[in-house]
Design a protein around this motif. Sequence first.
Motif, mmCIF file in Angstrom:
data_model
loop_
_atom_site.group_PDB
_atom_site.id
_atom_site.type_symbol
_atom_site.label_atom_id
_atom_site.label_comp_id
_atom_site.label_asym_id
_atom_site.label_seq_id
_atom_site.Cartn_x
_atom_site.Cartn_y
_atom_site.Cartn_z
ATOM 1 N N ASN A 125 0.877 -1.165 0.000
ATOM 2 C CA ASN A 125 0.000 0.000 0.000
ATOM 3 C C ASN A 125 0.917 1.218 0.000
ATOM 4 O OD1 ASN A 125 -1.507 2.245 0.807
ATOM 5 N ND2 ASN A 125 -2.633 1.163 2.412
ATOM 6 N N LEU A 126 0.984 1.928 -1.122
ATOM 7 C CA LEU A 126 1.824 3.132 -1.210
ATOM 8 C C LEU A 126 0.999 4.311 -0.721
ATOM 9 C CD1 LEU A 126 4.797 3.169 -2.234
ATOM 10 C CD2 LEU A 126 3.524 1.147 -2.832
ATOM 11 N N THR A 127 1.424 4.876 0.392
ATOM 12 C CA THR A 127 0.644 5.881 1.089
ATOM 13 C C THR A 127 1.230 7.281 0.893
ATOM 14 O OG1 THR A 127 -0.411 6.365 3.222
ATOM 15 C CG2 THR A 127 1.888 5.631 3.286
ATOM 16 N N LEU A 128 0.521 8.278 1.436
ATOM 17 C CA LEU A 128 0.936 9.685 1.307
ATOM 18 C C LEU A 128 1.090 10.075 -0.165
ATOM 19 C CD1 LEU A 128 3.545 9.905 4.229
ATOM 20 C CD2 LEU A 128 1.224 10.826 4.220
ATOM 21 N N VAL A 129 0.099 9.709 -0.961
ATOM 22 C CA VAL A 129 0.088 10.096 -2.372
ATOM 23 C C VAL A 129 -0.619 11.451 -2.499
ATOM 24 C CG1 VAL A 129 -0.792 9.539 -4.665
ATOM 25 C CG2 VAL A 129 0.147 7.727 -3.216
ATOM 26 N N ALA B 70 3.984 22.299 -5.365
ATOM 27 C CA ALA B 70 4.265 22.768 -4.002
ATOM 28 C C ALA B 70 3.410 22.027 -2.979
ATOM 29 C CB ALA B 70 4.027 24.269 -3.907
ATOM 30 N N MET B 71 2.135 21.822 -3.303
ATOM 31 C CA MET B 71 1.254 21.126 -2.370
ATOM 32 C C MET B 71 1.776 19.732 -2.072
ATOM 33 S SD MET B 71 -1.110 18.463 -2.399
ATOM 34 C CE MET B 71 -1.655 18.378 -4.108
ATOM 35 N N LEU C 298 3.737 15.777 1.475
ATOM 36 C CA LEU C 298 4.495 14.530 1.610
ATOM 37 C C LEU C 298 5.496 14.654 2.758
ATOM 38 C CD1 LEU C 298 5.422 11.714 0.699
ATOM 39 C CD2 LEU C 298 6.873 12.834 -1.013
ATOM 40 N N ALA C 299 6.254 15.747 2.776
ATOM 41 C CA ALA C 299 7.238 15.947 3.843
ATOM 42 C C ALA C 299 6.549 16.053 5.201
ATOM 43 C CB ALA C 299 8.059 17.200 3.559
ATOM 44 N N GLU C 300 5.458 16.788 5.252
ATOM 45 C CA GLU C 300 4.711 16.955 6.499
ATOM 46 C C GLU C 300 4.169 15.621 6.989
ATOM 47 O OE1 GLU C 300 1.664 20.312 7.193
ATOM 48 O OE2 GLU C 300 0.454 18.545 6.670
ATOM 49 N N GLY C 301 3.645 14.810 6.067
ATOM 50 C CA GLY C 301 3.098 13.518 6.445
ATOM 51 C C GLY C 301 4.154 12.588 7.018
#
Length: 322
Positions: free
Chosen positions: A154-158, A289-290, A295-298
């Motif tokens: 499961n590839l997350t934080l997409v 940017a979003m 991704l970094a925040e997650g």
Amino acid sequence: MPSSLEQLKRLSTVVADTGDLDAIRRFVPQDATTNPSLILKGVQSGQYDALLDEIVAAVREHNGTREEAVDEACDRLVVAMGGLILNHVPGRVSTEVNARLSFDKDASIAKARRLVALYEEAGINRERILIKLASTWEGIRAAEVLEREGIECNLTLVFSFAQARACAEAGAFLISPFVGRILDWFRKANPGTDYAPDEEPGVLQVREIYRYFRRHGYATVVMGASFRNSGEIRALAGCDRLTISPALLEELAGAGNRMERVLSDSGERAERPAPISEAEFRWQLNEDAMATEKLAEGIRGFEADQRKLEALLRERLVGSAA
């Protein structure tokens, strides 16, 4: 008329986004997903105190360092919690690799293999497990190796189309685009803007990904995640899978209005483009940017909760040794 939740189950596979066993029993999802934040919440609830004591006792005589014992206790805990969840769902549970390994392909592969080995030692077949990895370039490459070994991921934080495309090209079993977190970013960037569910950037992105995957014949499952309201869920009815928090499952179970199919395979097919290169992936992610920020925040957020979980286990290990 059946509840909105029952209607949704006829259109999409419903997955519980929680480690709360009571909620899982109540809403009868097909699968369940966990992450470090949900695991921490479950542990803090007190539901798993007996399990924690059992795990601490099992690793108390660990031959390595204290930190190695903490790492082992964490692995055993997430697997044991996954096993309990599997007693209440007919399908799969997603178990996440440490977020701090998100940029280390080889370490991610090793951790995934260790988690699967622990599940198999507990008598749980790997076909009931999804290994969650962050959709970094390294995480996607780790998934590519694991999928060839029969360890489905499961590839997350997409948050971007580039991430989704790379995951499908790597043969990932499933991706989790984070609908609500995308909305959070756009609301912050555009204060005062009101987004109807059908017009939310995260909803539109999931629709684009779903249609691209079907048009190009990718088997990768699209699972919308991180919902902020039930309108987003209704706007994605028909998506392969939807992972939903207990609060929104409760709302849908209590609603009786009609749930209409929004997404379906049109049958249109097109030739696949050449696989995205690492340079293209990194550039397209950089230009978004979003996606870059979320991704970094997650990853940072999951790592922060992982450290809290480790601190809790460390405290119990020290206490048990006193």
